[in-house]
Design a protein around this motif. Sequence first.
Motif, PDB file in Angstrom:
ATOM      1  N   ASP A 281      -7.204 -81.541   3.425  1.00 10.76           N
ATOM      2  CA  ASP A 281      -6.882 -82.740   4.203  1.00 10.76           C
ATOM      3  C   ASP A 281      -7.244 -82.564   5.679  1.00 10.76           C
ATOM      4  O   ASP A 281      -7.653 -83.523   6.348  1.00 10.76           O
ATOM      5  CB  ASP A 281      -5.392 -83.071   4.093  1.00 10.76           C
ATOM      6  N   ALA A 282      -7.085 -81.335   6.165  1.00 11.92           N
ATOM      7  CA  ALA A 282      -7.404 -81.051   7.572  1.00 11.92           C
ATOM      8  C   ALA A 282      -8.888 -80.795   7.790  1.00 11.92           C
ATOM      9  O   ALA A 282      -9.328 -80.630   8.936  1.00 11.92           O
ATOM     10  CB  ALA A 282      -6.588 -79.846   8.048  1.00 11.92           C
ATOM     11  N   GLY A 283      -9.672 -80.765   6.697  1.00 11.50           N
ATOM     12  CA  GLY A 283     -11.105 -80.506   6.809  1.00 11.50           C
ATOM     13  C   GLY A 283     -11.415 -79.112   7.313  1.00 11.50           C
ATOM     14  O   GLY A 283     -12.406 -78.898   8.028  1.00 11.50           O
ATOM     15  N   ALA A 284     -10.581 -78.142   6.945  1.00 11.06           N
ATOM     16  CA  ALA A 284     -10.706 -76.791   7.506  1.00 11.06           C
ATOM     17  C   ALA A 284     -11.142 -75.753   6.482  1.00 11.06           C
ATOM     18  O   ALA A 284     -10.963 -74.552   6.702  1.00 11.06           O
ATOM     19  CB  ALA A 284      -9.379 -76.376   8.127  1.00 11.06           C
ATOM     20  N   GLN A 285     -11.711 -76.192   5.362  1.00 12.20           N
ATOM     21  CA  GLN A 285     -12.169 -75.211   4.379  1.00 12.20           C
ATOM     22  C   GLN A 285     -13.205 -74.278   5.012  1.00 12.20           C
ATOM     23  O   GLN A 285     -13.998 -74.690   5.861  1.00 12.20           O
ATOM     24  CB  GLN A 285     -12.786 -75.902   3.160  1.00 12.20           C
ATOM     25  N   SER A 286     -13.180 -73.038   4.583  1.00  9.21           N
ATOM     26  CA  SER A 286     -14.119 -72.003   5.061  1.00  9.21           C
ATOM     27  C   SER A 286     -13.959 -71.707   6.545  1.00  9.21           C
ATOM     28  O   SER A 286     -14.908 -71.288   7.220  1.00  9.21           O
ATOM     29  CB  SER A 286     -15.573 -72.414   4.763  1.00  9.21           C
ATOM     30  N   THR A 287     -12.763 -71.917   7.062  1.00  8.51           N
ATOM     31  CA  THR A 287     -12.470 -71.616   8.460  1.00  8.51           C
ATOM     32  C   THR A 287     -11.984 -70.177   8.588  1.00  8.51           C
ATOM     33  O   THR A 287     -11.264 -69.662   7.735  1.00  8.51           O
ATOM     34  CB  THR A 287     -11.386 -72.566   8.994  1.00  8.51           C
ATOM     35  N   THR A 288     -12.388 -69.516   9.664  1.00 13.30           N
ATOM     36  CA  THR A 288     -11.973 -68.136   9.934  1.00 13.30           C
ATOM     37  C   THR A 288     -11.095 -68.092  11.180  1.00 13.30           C
ATOM     38  O   THR A 288     -11.376 -68.761  12.179  1.00 13.30           O
ATOM     39  CB  THR A 288     -13.201 -67.229  10.141  1.00 13.30           C
ATOM     40  N   THR A 289     -10.035 -67.309  11.121  1.00 10.94           N
ATOM     41  CA  THR A 289      -9.157 -67.116  12.284  1.00 10.94           C
ATOM     42  C   THR A 289      -8.764 -65.649  12.362  1.00 10.94           C
ATOM     43  O   THR A 289      -8.941 -64.890  11.399  1.00 10.94           O
ATOM     44  CB  THR A 289      -7.903 -68.007  12.180  1.00 10.94           C
ATOM     45  N   VAL A 290      -8.235 -65.242  13.498  1.00  6.60           N
ATOM     46  CA  VAL A 290      -7.857 -63.845  13.728  1.00  6.60           C
ATOM     47  C   VAL A 290      -6.345 -63.740  13.832  1.00  6.60           C
ATOM     48  O   VAL A 290      -5.711 -64.496  14.585  1.00  6.60           O
ATOM     49  CB  VAL A 290      -8.519 -63.295  15.013  1.00  6.60           C
ATOM     50  N   LEU A 291      -5.769 -62.831  13.078  1.00  5.56           N
ATOM     51  CA  LEU A 291      -4.327 -62.558  13.118  1.00  5.56           C
ATOM     52  C   LEU A 291      -4.122 -61.247  13.859  1.00  5.56           C
ATOM     53  O   LEU A 291      -4.639 -60.201  13.455  1.00  5.56           O
ATOM     54  CB  LEU A 291      -3.774 -62.460  11.697  1.00  5.56           C
TER      55      LEU A 291
END
Length: 289
Positions: A113-123
Amino acid sequence: QLREIDVVSQFTAIDGSSLMEDPTLSVVNTPSAAHRQIWLNTRRGLFEDRRLRQAVAWAMDRSTALSDIAGGRGALGNDHPVRSGLGSMPFFDPGAIGQRSHDIDRAAGLVADAGAQSTTTVLRTNELPDARALAEIVARSVRDVGLTVEVESEPGDTFYRDTWCPIDEEGRGGCVGSAEFGIIEYEHQALPDVAIGRGFVTDGAWNASNYSNPDLDRLFVQYQRSVDLEDQRRSIGQIQAILWSDVPAIVPYFGTLKVLRTSAMPSRTSLKVGSRRPVIAFLISSVTL
């Protein structure tokens, strides 16, 4: 190895795994409100979108975190810092919200729904073993919902100075420049005032999520001013529900306060006054989870 220590206090299930398996030693586990908090920055970056914060919360494998990191000793968290079953926290409202489950389909739907598939982030996290272990569980948990999490751990001085709640050039603290996504520890507190007041109230000193909600601020003041237990419980219950819905942070589980002792260390009831044998204690300096 030399068997010269009678008591070990403040250790994690990961730090003390070999000690906990030693049949000559016993571990006392006391329920506590100590927890790791996974903050999600609500004012900048990927997690400005509440749907993505909720997605991580629904994807989180809390049961694995509790079993693998805390040795199964503790309680599942529900994304607020108020633990049930503690005598010092009668404010907990069991009817405020249901326990969040591990729901991959729901999490994947929110990411889509947020259109964020295949998004990368850093934890980001410090180098304590249990923090790194939790970060890896987070990364695995969200892998199947379309998010990729890269884990970066830092020495404690760097993490607290630059990542969690940075100090600006003039030496002023605050959390305006906190990282987008990170893990911080909260020690046991007998009351929820510190965790809520510093961690979630607008401009709180430890509010790494940069979270602001006027309703929560009002309810927190209302809770602190009240002298009636039912009124306090009502306010805290509404705070539980707000944090559960907005997800400025994820609380996957609560740990226990662990104390390990040898057979040479008598229990409290058997300790004899006047005993001349010295008790040798050892403190592991890490968060108690």
